[in-house]
Design an enzyme around this catalytic site. Sequence first.
Site, short mmCIF file in Angstrom:
data_model
loop_
_atom_site.label_atom_id
_atom_site.label_comp_id
_atom_site.label_asym_id
_atom_site.label_seq_id
_atom_site.Cartn_x
_atom_site.Cartn_y
_atom_site.Cartn_z
N VAL A 1 0.90 -1.26 0.00
CA VAL A 1 -0.03 -0.02 -0.06
C VAL A 1 0.86 1.28 -0.13
O VAL A 1 2.08 1.10 0.11
CB VAL A 1 -0.79 -0.14 1.27
CG1 VAL A 1 -2.13 -0.86 0.93
CG2 VAL A 1 0.11 -0.12 2.49
N CYS A 2 0.32 2.39 -0.21
CA CYS A 2 0.93 3.64 -0.36
C CYS A 2 1.81 3.67 0.81
O CYS A 2 1.53 3.62 1.83
CB CYS A 2 -0.02 4.68 -0.47
SG CYS A 2 -1.38 4.65 -1.61
N PRO A 3 2.74 4.34 0.76
CA PRO A 3 3.53 4.94 -0.57
C PRO A 3 4.52 3.94 -1.20
O PRO A 3 5.39 4.11 -2.01
CB PRO A 3 4.33 6.29 -0.10
CG PRO A 3 4.87 5.61 1.30
CD PRO A 3 3.98 4.78 1.89
#
Lengths: 69, 355
Positions: free
Chosen positions: A10-12
């Site tokens: 997941v981000c980032p």
Amino acid sequence: MPDVDVCGLVCPEPVLLVKRKIEDQGQGTITVLADSEAARENIKRLATGKGWTVKVEEQGEQWLLTLTK
Amino acid sequence: MLPFKGKGLVTLTGLTIGALAVILMAAGNPKNMGICIACFLRDIAGGLGLHSAAPVQYVRPEIIGIVLGAFVAALATKSFRTMGGSSALTRFALGFIGMIGFLVFLGCPMRMLIRMSAGDLNAWVALPGFAGGIALGIWFINRGFTLGRASRQSNAHGYVFPALMGILLVLLFVNFAHLQFSTEGPAAMRAPLPLALGAGLLVGVLAQRARFCLVGPIRDMIMFRDSYLLFGMAGLFVAALAGNLIISNFNVGFVGQPIAHADGLWNFLGLALAGLCFTLVAGCPLRQLVSAAEGNTDSAVTVLGALIGAAFAHNFGLAASPAGVPVNGQIAVVAGFAVALAIGLALSKVKVFAH
């Protein structure tokens, strides 16, 4: 095998991994396997911003992004 | 599905959330709040009897609406995908600790922007704290911090969280006798249920499509000079500012702001702690709700951590009030930093301290 596999991240993290690869390699072709819309769009934006062209190919529930410069 | 995309969509999402927050305020929700994910999860914890702080108990339909709206949007656009198995318990802990930070400040980043747009200078003091917490999280991420890969799971797992929200909605509609509803205080201030639910649904749909987040704007600017999400944050602020001016809810100052305290140090540190925790779990509370609705069971666990954290914050006297931050809350923020930093250090690949 893709050069960078960001599935399940997941981000980032996806963008960070691709950014490092882009900076290491400088030019040529990089393949990235992503499994979320967020990662796909964010990577596309990053690569395009750095002058790479991005081709997106849907593979079932995943996307193979081919970055070239 | 939507006529906008890219920066246009994320800006529209921010503008819509800002406008809805002011509309909900005008329709009865607490002032300088309108929508606040942290406050509303805290109210739900109270509504379910997980804490007994009488002024903050209500099952907020906005939260239910956001999850169901994002769930439907994800299904409709085939972006629903059940993922999980990435450090669930650590995410629970970070959600729990981050929530204590939010309740020491009295609001999530969404309410921070809404408070800023109403002239509450305490929120302007908290903003650099929030950004500092995010920067600290980035410091760990740049040193290889990761909660690991999630793996693809059966979609059945992903339906559990939206189903829980569906059950909450039924309990709310039938006015289930064991739900606790405040008769005075912030949670007694409520917009009518259909409006609150409808606003939540709209926010959920837009936030899912735009991948809206309020940790992301600052994180992506620092890490990648990427302004995409910043357009959403700016849109929210601008719409809320315009709305507050229209309904004459704009008063510049530190003292006497609605549901706020003027202790700058703890406003700063509260959001710094929350910023750190929610950077490590990859997104603000709204993003966690939306991500959980899209089938990410790790995000669902983060939300549950925040929900239980809110319950503990009131049961153990940690949460702030307009009177200030109790000593227990101050200790909890310091302890929370110790735990969050330990998690960050332990899970970074580049070892900061040699063993």
